[in-house]
Design an enzyme around this catalytic site. Structure first.
Site, PDB file in Angstrom:
ATOM      1  N   SER A   6       0.848  -1.196   0.000  1.00 58.90           N
ATOM      2  CA  SER A   6       0.000   0.000   0.000  1.00 58.90           C
ATOM      3  C   SER A   6       0.876   1.235   0.000  1.00 58.90           C
ATOM      4  O   SER A   6       1.663   1.453   0.937  1.00 58.90           O
ATOM      5  CB  SER A   6      -0.893   0.011   1.244  1.00 58.90           C
ATOM      6  OG  SER A   6      -1.391   1.319   1.438  1.00 58.90           O
ATOM      7  N   HIS A  31      -1.184  -1.224  -4.189  1.00 59.90           N
ATOM      8  CA  HIS A  31      -2.473  -0.969  -3.540  1.00 59.90           C
ATOM      9  C   HIS A  31      -2.577   0.528  -3.269  1.00 59.90           C
ATOM     10  O   HIS A  31      -1.711   1.125  -2.612  1.00 59.90           O
ATOM     11  CB  HIS A  31      -2.523  -1.773  -2.242  1.00 59.90           C
ATOM     12  CG  HIS A  31      -3.813  -1.729  -1.498  1.00 59.90           C
ATOM     13  ND1 HIS A  31      -4.892  -2.522  -1.808  1.00 59.90           N
ATOM     14  CD2 HIS A  31      -4.185  -0.992  -0.420  1.00 59.90           C
ATOM     15  CE1 HIS A  31      -5.877  -2.284  -0.958  1.00 59.90           C
ATOM     16  NE2 HIS A  31      -5.486  -1.352  -0.106  1.00 59.90           N
ATOM     17  N   ASP A  33      -4.733   3.405  -1.614  1.00 51.48           N
ATOM     18  CA  ASP A  33      -5.765   3.644  -0.596  1.00 51.48           C
ATOM     19  C   ASP A  33      -6.331   5.048  -0.736  1.00 51.48           C
ATOM     20  O   ASP A  33      -5.682   6.032  -0.366  1.00 51.48           O
ATOM     21  CB  ASP A  33      -5.158   3.480   0.805  1.00 51.48           C
ATOM     22  CG  ASP A  33      -5.036   2.027   1.206  1.00 51.48           C
ATOM     23  OD1 ASP A  33      -6.017   1.279   1.054  1.00 51.48           O
ATOM     24  OD2 ASP A  33      -3.947   1.645   1.683  1.00 51.48           O
ATOM     25  N   MET A  35      -8.990   7.817   0.375  1.00 56.42           N
ATOM     26  CA  MET A  35      -9.833   8.148   1.546  1.00 56.42           C
ATOM     27  C   MET A  35     -10.385   9.555   1.394  1.00 56.42           C
ATOM     28  O   MET A  35      -9.660  10.471   0.988  1.00 56.42           O
ATOM     29  CB  MET A  35      -9.000   8.090   2.822  1.00 56.42           C
ATOM     30  CG  MET A  35      -8.295   6.766   3.028  1.00 56.42           C
ATOM     31  SD  MET A  35      -7.328   6.805   4.540  1.00 56.42           S
ATOM     32  CE  MET A  35      -6.606   5.169   4.522  1.00 56.42           C
ATOM     33  N   HIS A  67      -8.350   0.859  -3.716  1.00 52.44           N
ATOM     34  CA  HIS A  67      -9.243   0.604  -2.580  1.00 52.44           C
ATOM     35  C   HIS A  67      -9.944   1.920  -2.242  1.00 52.44           C
ATOM     36  O   HIS A  67      -9.340   2.825  -1.664  1.00 52.44           O
ATOM     37  CB  HIS A  67      -8.384   0.086  -1.410  1.00 52.44           C
ATOM     38  CG  HIS A  67      -9.157  -0.187  -0.161  1.00 52.44           C
ATOM     39  ND1 HIS A  67      -8.524  -0.461   1.042  1.00 52.44           N
ATOM     40  CD2 HIS A  67     -10.491  -0.249   0.095  1.00 52.44           C
ATOM     41  CE1 HIS A  67      -9.443  -0.661   1.970  1.00 52.44           C
ATOM     42  NE2 HIS A  67     -10.637  -0.523   1.438  1.00 52.44           N
ATOM     43  N   MET A  69     -12.099   4.014  -0.193  1.00 51.06           N
ATOM     44  CA  MET A  69     -12.737   4.205   1.120  1.00 51.06           C
ATOM     45  C   MET A  69     -13.438   5.554   1.072  1.00 51.06           C
ATOM     46  O   MET A  69     -13.047   6.528   1.746  1.00 51.06           O
ATOM     47  CB  MET A  69     -11.667   4.150   2.219  1.00 51.06           C
ATOM     48  CG  MET A  69     -11.127   2.743   2.434  1.00 51.06           C
ATOM     49  SD  MET A  69      -9.593   2.706   3.363  1.00 51.06           S
ATOM     50  CE  MET A  69      -8.447   2.970   2.029  1.00 51.06           C
ATOM     51  N   MET A 138     -11.269  -6.574   5.600  1.00 45.50           N
ATOM     52  CA  MET A 138     -10.508  -5.582   6.373  1.00 45.50           C
ATOM     53  C   MET A 138     -10.130  -6.173   7.734  1.00 45.50           C
ATOM     54  O   MET A 138     -10.992  -6.659   8.467  1.00 45.50           O
ATOM     55  CB  MET A 138     -11.337  -4.310   6.601  1.00 45.50           C
ATOM     56  CG  MET A 138     -11.539  -3.429   5.383  1.00 45.50           C
ATOM     57  SD  MET A 138     -10.022  -2.858   4.574  1.00 45.50           S
ATOM     58  CE  MET A 138      -9.127  -2.058   5.898  1.00 45.50           C
ATOM     59  N   ASP A 176      -6.293  -6.831   4.517  1.00 44.15           N
ATOM     60  CA  ASP A 176      -5.715  -5.480   4.524  1.00 44.15           C
ATOM     61  C   ASP A 176      -5.810  -4.879   5.921  1.00 44.15           C
ATOM     62  O   ASP A 176      -6.916  -4.672   6.436  1.00 44.15           O
ATOM     63  CB  ASP A 176      -6.486  -4.624   3.509  1.00 44.15           C
ATOM     64  CG  ASP A 176      -5.953  -3.207   3.372  1.00 44.15           C
ATOM     65  OD1 ASP A 176      -4.898  -2.907   3.939  1.00 44.15           O
ATOM     66  OD2 ASP A 176      -6.609  -2.417   2.670  1.00 44.15           O
TER      67      ASP A 176
HETATM   68  C1  DX5 Z   1      -6.317   1.026   5.978  1.00 39.60           C
HETATM   69  C2  DX5 Z   1      -5.882   0.867   4.549  1.00 39.60           C
HETATM   70  C3  DX5 Z   1      -4.750  -0.074   4.461  1.00 39.60           C
HETATM   71  C4  DX5 Z   1      -3.524   0.445   5.117  1.00 39.60           C
HETATM   72  C5  DX5 Z   1      -2.714  -0.689   5.626  1.00 39.60           C
HETATM   73  O1  DX5 Z   1      -7.351   1.892   6.072  1.00 39.60           O
HETATM   74  O2  DX5 Z   1      -6.925   0.348   3.754  1.00 39.60           O
HETATM   75  O3  DX5 Z   1      -4.482  -0.464   3.116  1.00 39.60           O
HETATM   76  O4  DX5 Z   1      -2.745   1.228   4.254  1.00 39.60           O
HETATM   77  O5  DX5 Z   1      -1.682  -0.200   6.411  1.00 39.60           O
HETATM   78  P1  DX5 Z   1      -0.847  -1.142   7.372  1.00 39.60           P
HETATM   79  O6  DX5 Z   1      -0.296  -2.258   6.533  1.00 39.60           O
HETATM   80  O7  DX5 Z   1       0.207  -0.238   7.914  1.00 39.60           O
HETATM   81  O8  DX5 Z   1      -1.799  -1.632   8.410  1.00 39.60           O
HETATM   82 ZN    ZN Z   2      -6.380  -0.615   1.680  1.00 43.92          ZN
END
Ligand code: DX5
Ligand code: ZN
Length: 221
Positions: A6, A31, A33, A35, A67, A69, A138, A176
């Site tokens: 990620s 990956h 992420d 948000m 991903h 979110m 998750m 994840d």
């Molecule tokens: C969390 C994200 C993950 C995150 C994982 O909200 O969806 O992809 O980046 O981070 P680590 O591996 O540090 O838990």
């Molecule tokens: Zn993620």
């Protein structure tokens, strides 16, 4: 087992170099992420960051695993597809018309994934599993890198794997959040075949390549 580092864990000032290092160390996917500060309490990045990775992904044939979110993901699916996403994952909790959203993703030429928060039951996917390419389980509440793995996830992955064996044998099962070389093998044994990691790859004890190797060693031993 596929590894999807990620980029949330990377130094964004050196994003392309760090992403390349992870790919050259053998990671199959990147990956991304995304948000929005609404669906999750944090804001990360969006389409422009995808665009900055696109050439690298094409050159190295690396899948951009996005991903989302975010609330109302339908509004942005086309933008992410146009920016080079190979896989678009939406949250079941953010999609009142999940079937429509999944069909939309496929019409855009992307693989379709659905993510489940830790408290969301697998029954949310009962009637749509055969349409999915990937289920993202998750293992933390989404929003931040660096959180601790929730132990109940392992059993949930097992449930997904058993359901998939009947309804969708080639389903990709991704985990994840808080995934590390220490818990990688238990996730794979439970049925996960795609591991996401931000901190353990980009902020681990060794170099990016050493951290990737630690995952491979953990799963093969
Ligand atoms: C969390 C994200 C993950 C995150 C994982 O909200 O969806 O992809 O980046 O981070 P680590 O591996 O540090 O838990
Ligand atoms: Zn993620």
């Amino acid at each position: 087992m596929l590894l999807a580092p990620s980029i949330l864990g990377a130094d964004l000032g050196a994003l392309r170099a760090h992403a390349r290092e992870a790919i050259e160390a053998g990671c199959e996917w990147l990956h991304v992420d995304v948000m929005d500060g609404h669906f999750v309490p944090n804001i990360s990045f969006g389409v422009p960051v995808m665009q900055s990775l696109r050439a690298l992904a094409e050159e190295t044939e690396t899948l951009l695993d996005v991903h989302l979110m975010i609330e109302e993901p339908d509004r942005y699916l086309r933008d992410f597809a146009d920016a080079g996403a190979g896989l678009l994952t939406v949250h079941a909790e953010a999609c009142p018309h999940l079937h429509r959203t999944v069909q939309h993703i496929k019409e855009l030429g992307c693989q379709a994934g659905v993510a489940l928060n830790p408290a969301t039951p697998l029954t949310a996917l009962d009637h749509i599993l055969p349409d999915l390419d990937l289920v993202l389980v998750m293992s933390v509440n989404p929003g931040f890198a660096g959180q601790a793995y929730i132990p109940a996830t392992k059993a949930k992955i097992g449930h997904v794997a058993r359901r998939a064996a009947q309804a969708k044998p080639d389903l990709l099962i991704q985990v994840d959040g808080g995934v590390t070389p220490e818990n990688a093998a238990q996730n794979v044994q439970a049925g996960a075949n795609v591991l996401v990691a931000a901190s353990a790859i980009f902020k681990g004890n060794g170099t990016i390549a050493e951290n990737v190797r630690a995952f491979r060693d953990a799963v093969s031993s």
